[in-house]
Design a protein around this motif. Structure first.
Motif, short mmCIF file in Angstrom:
data_model
loop_
_atom_site.label_atom_id
_atom_site.label_comp_id
_atom_site.label_asym_id
_atom_site.label_seq_id
_atom_site.Cartn_x
_atom_site.Cartn_y
_atom_site.Cartn_z
N GLN A 142 0.84 -1.21 0.00
CA GLN A 142 0.00 0.00 0.00
C GLN A 142 0.87 1.25 0.00
N THR A 178 -3.80 6.15 -5.26
CA THR A 178 -4.50 5.99 -3.98
C THR A 178 -4.26 7.22 -3.12
N SER A 237 -6.28 1.28 4.13
CA SER A 237 -7.08 0.76 3.03
C SER A 237 -7.75 -0.54 3.43
#
Length: 184
Positions: free
Chosen positions: A79, A95, A102
């Protein structure tokens, strides 16, 4: 009592009430903070998300739409690498959240794309490969919502490929060790 003395008394009372209010707010906030549970982080998709992902693929295929799952469970490190894109690393921003922020990091989210007849993977929101007058993308989204997924296309920061099941848990809940049941 003079006007200035009245004003001073009123200001003193206002200050007193503000201090008492702040103390009460801090007290009630600390009472509502849940203790963090020491549970391991997930390492794969949640079983319900896995099952419903497979069902989504099956239902889409029955409508003549081929989809591919482009992402599922993601570690915190993965991530963070995605978060770096368009910031400290080259590429477009994909993102808005770092590792731990997340639903992918807790095995509760998937991303999908459409697959063409010749095997290309596309993110075309207008494509109508089954020729029924409806965008395949939105047909898949409707199928996903019927299965209980929420869609990133409904968010302020649009994430069109993203589908998730939060089971009523916030990211804060998940960070504090709460987990959804293994079955619905």
């Amino acid at each position: 009592m003079s006007a200035s003395k009245r004003r001073s008394t009123v200001n003193s009372w206002i200050l007193f009430l503000l201090v008492v209010g702040a103390c009460l707010f801090i007290y009630y906030q600390s009472e509502n903070v849940k203790e963090k549970k020491n549970v391991p982080l997930p390492t794969k998709l949640h079983p319900v998300v896995e099952k419903d992902k497979d069902e989504l693929i099956k239902r889409a295929k029955a409508r003549g739409i081929s989809i591919v799952i482009t992402d599922g469970f993601r570690t915190f490190d993965e991530q963070d690498k995605l978060y770096a894109k368009g910031r400290s690393d080259k590429g477009d921003i994909v993102t808005t959240v770092r590792g731990g922020e997340s639903y992918h990091n807790y095995g509760l989210a998937i991303d999908f794309a459409l697959k063409t007849a010749n095997g290309d993977v596309v993110w075309d929101l207008q494509r109508d490969s089954n020729r029924n007058g409806k965008a395949d993308w939105m047909e898949v989204v409707a199928l996903a919502k019927d299965l209980g997924f929420s869609w990133g296309g409904d968010w302020e920061f649009k994430d069109y490929p993203h589908l998730q099941k939060d089971f009523g848990l916030s990211i804060e809940n998940l960070k504090n060790g709460e987990r959804p049941p293994e079955q619905e």
